[in-house]
Write an enzyme that holds these catalytic residues in place. Sequence first.
Site, PDB file in Angstrom:
ATOM      1  N   HIS B 238       0.822  -1.204   0.000  1.00  0.00           N
ATOM      2  CA  HIS B 238       0.000   0.000   0.000  1.00  0.00           C
ATOM      3  C   HIS B 238       0.856   1.254   0.000  1.00  0.00           C
ATOM      4  O   HIS B 238       0.544   2.220  -0.684  1.00  0.00           O
ATOM      5  CB  HIS B 238      -1.001   0.059   1.144  1.00  0.00           C
ATOM      6  N   HIS B 389     -11.181   1.596  -9.448  1.00  0.00           N
ATOM      7  CA  HIS B 389     -10.647   2.583  -8.503  1.00  0.00           C
ATOM      8  C   HIS B 389      -9.230   3.005  -8.873  1.00  0.00           C
ATOM      9  O   HIS B 389      -8.940   4.187  -9.013  1.00  0.00           O
ATOM     10  CB  HIS B 389     -10.685   1.997  -7.087  1.00  0.00           C
ATOM     11  N   PHE B 390      -8.327   2.028  -9.050  1.00  0.00           N
ATOM     12  CA  PHE B 390      -6.932   2.458  -9.128  1.00  0.00           C
ATOM     13  C   PHE B 390      -6.529   2.968 -10.516  1.00  0.00           C
ATOM     14  O   PHE B 390      -5.461   3.553 -10.641  1.00  0.00           O
ATOM     15  CB  PHE B 390      -5.969   1.411  -8.555  1.00  0.00           C
ATOM     16  N   HIS B 391      -7.411   2.802 -11.512  1.00  0.00           N
ATOM     17  CA  HIS B 391      -7.109   3.510 -12.760  1.00  0.00           C
ATOM     18  C   HIS B 391      -7.455   4.993 -12.652  1.00  0.00           C
ATOM     19  O   HIS B 391      -7.028   5.795 -13.481  1.00  0.00           O
ATOM     20  CB  HIS B 391      -7.803   2.852 -13.953  1.00  0.00           C
ATOM     21  N   ARG B 452     -11.764  -9.237 -10.720  1.00  0.00           N
ATOM     22  CA  ARG B 452     -10.672  -8.541 -11.373  1.00  0.00           C
ATOM     23  C   ARG B 452      -9.680  -9.581 -11.876  1.00  0.00           C
ATOM     24  O   ARG B 452      -9.824 -10.767 -11.589  1.00  0.00           O
ATOM     25  CB  ARG B 452      -9.977  -7.586 -10.398  1.00  0.00           C
ATOM     26  N   ARG B 453      -8.658  -9.145 -12.582  1.00  0.00           N
ATOM     27  CA  ARG B 453      -7.557  -9.953 -13.104  1.00  0.00           C
ATOM     28  C   ARG B 453      -8.005 -11.327 -13.614  1.00  0.00           C
ATOM     29  O   ARG B 453      -7.395 -12.353 -13.330  1.00  0.00           O
ATOM     30  CB  ARG B 453      -6.413 -10.081 -12.113  1.00  0.00           C
TER      31      ARG B 453
END
Lengths: 155, 562
Positions: B238, B389-391, B452-453
């Site tokens: 993180h 979220h993280f894009h 995801r993934r």
Amino acid sequence: MRIETYERIFMVLAGLMLALGIVGIAIGALVAGVHVPSPAGRVDPRALSTTPPFDQPGLRDLGGGKYEAVLVARAWQFQPNEIEVPVGSTVTFTLASSDVIHGFELTGTNANVMVIPGQISQVTARFDQPGEYLWVCHEYCGFGHHQMYGKVVVR
Amino acid sequence: MSATARPQAVAGGGAVAREGVFLAEQLWPIKGQLALALIGLAVGGLMGLMQALDRVGIVIYKGLLLQSYYQGLTIHGVLLAFLFTFGFGNAFVSLMAIRGFERPLASTFLVQGAFWTMLAGTLLAAYAILRNQATVLFTFYAPMRASSLFYLGAALLVVSTLLTALNLVLTRRAWQREHPAERTPLLGFVGVVTYVMWALASLGVVVLVVFFLLPWQLGWLKTTDPQFNRILFWYTGHAIVYFWLMPAYISWYLIVPRQVGGRVFSDSLVRLVFILLLIFSVPTGLHHQYVDPGIPTVMKVVHLFTTFSVVYPSLVTAFTVMAALEDGGRARGGRGLLGWIWKLPWGDPSVAAQLLAMLVFILGGATGIVNASYNLNNVVHNTSFIPGHFHMTVGTAVALSFIGITYWLIPYLSGRELMGRRLALAQAWLWFVGVLLFARGQIAAGLLGEPRRSSIGEAPYRDLISAGLDNWLTAIGGTLMVISGALYFIVILWTLLAGRRLAQPMEIPVAEMRFGARETAPLWDRLGFWFLVGVILVAIAYIPLFVLYLPLNSVSPPIKVY
């Protein structure tokens, strides 16, 4: 330290906002009873086929509308990959991996847990509506990862 | 600090070299690391097209000569999360430190070493991944087997950042010797804090690779403990997002206000924000492991609180940066409550890209609070909500800011005028629209249960999740982002190959302070003290966890599954 009045107000508001978030989480946990998975024991992934309860995966009726579903996760399938329960059942899923890290996510419920070799994973879901509930492996586990899924049939 | 020191060109150094400060032997490794970062962005970003189209069942990885979707996904993750971010961070922060301290880096050997280790690490990891011997994604969770070369490559990339960290600390120390009893210049200070935070944060993955994964992959250890390995990974995993983010914060706080004609609120508040990031970034890793089976619940709750603490400096940033922008907008004649927004120089691609990146970060931060929210995480963990979220955070707040920075940094370093300014503007807006569609699709599909993934295009359960429209939004948005990336490289290559020589040497645009370092209390300049506070917080967050968790449960041999 020199801080502008507006800035000071904002810093207090930001703190309050986060405190409110924590209160919301506490209500979710203590009042609504939504919990995160807790440790349920360790297991040797190389000896799953001889270790109870994983030597006999499948659904057990615990009585009173409660069930335990013992699932073994291996690349790239769940065993078993389908269980059937009556409407109103509460099912505890007990999972272990025999190889790499897998995941277990039951769509439409709060049941979501990692399945990590060496650890026993446990989550519970209640099924009040009839239908089919898909579960998927949600951690990359190799070439056939996207083929790894199963379902709960609620009648 | 002065933003108008007189520049001087030196032979062969282009427009940037200021005599005695910017040394040619320190500039080439900085440019080299920036070049590696952009190569990472180009190749890693291209893989995004394969992933976006996969969402609607268009499976093209074979056309890209890949063995599987997951090989492409590994390239995407490793190049963008490690090479692009590390390379850009090393280059940009080193350059800002030279400008901030108004002196060369303390060690030419270390900055050149950072370049060579980054190059070697990239080649080793790329070799292993391209030969399909490390299709383990950028998280490389045990017990998946991967080539030792992959781990060695990843380790060298980290070494390159640690060499930079050491160099920055030594540079600050040299500056202090030359300026006794003065406060460290802010532009230098924030870079050093960023890398000191990372030095503390990288410990987890260094221990993981050196003491667990490498000996185990090489056969010296027969088994390892996958749950404990994950604890070490997320110790770093993180904090690394703040290592990605803080160079963008440096630009938002200290560069962009100058570009829009505003001033920074105060030296002390910027220091406060960076110090809070230093002490709270690391003891938060367990919020990535809320649904891990082997972790005591009480420790998950401890990390809930530290995670909410690290949100705080970002909330303060939202206010402070906005205030600096408003200062600029009003100085340019903006009137009324919101009128200043339209007066900002939206026609400058460097500014537009970073303003749009900030806007997207509001949504990225909000969805991040969802992930951090303990039991709420049950609904989104490892679903496509997370890449949604993280894009918006690393994929836009960071990446689009870095892109915006290069719109002045590359002209600055190359001495050539930015070409295709309207194309660059279109690039920024296309990314903005693309990521909003992409994130809307991923987030909604994730709430419906899409993992995801996973290669959704090949998944037999694709039609069992009613995310058809959402997946189309993801595919369209992701494709727009890849097109935006292509426009970016057209602009950059055009500038480098055919850009007109700048008539005047450029200055690095550093913002003025309303209240400078002189008004800052000495405590806010005590890096060693705050580092110690950070170490104590890490100890509180992790030592009880280790006590409760141990002994290790080493049960897993390496397994190859791809």
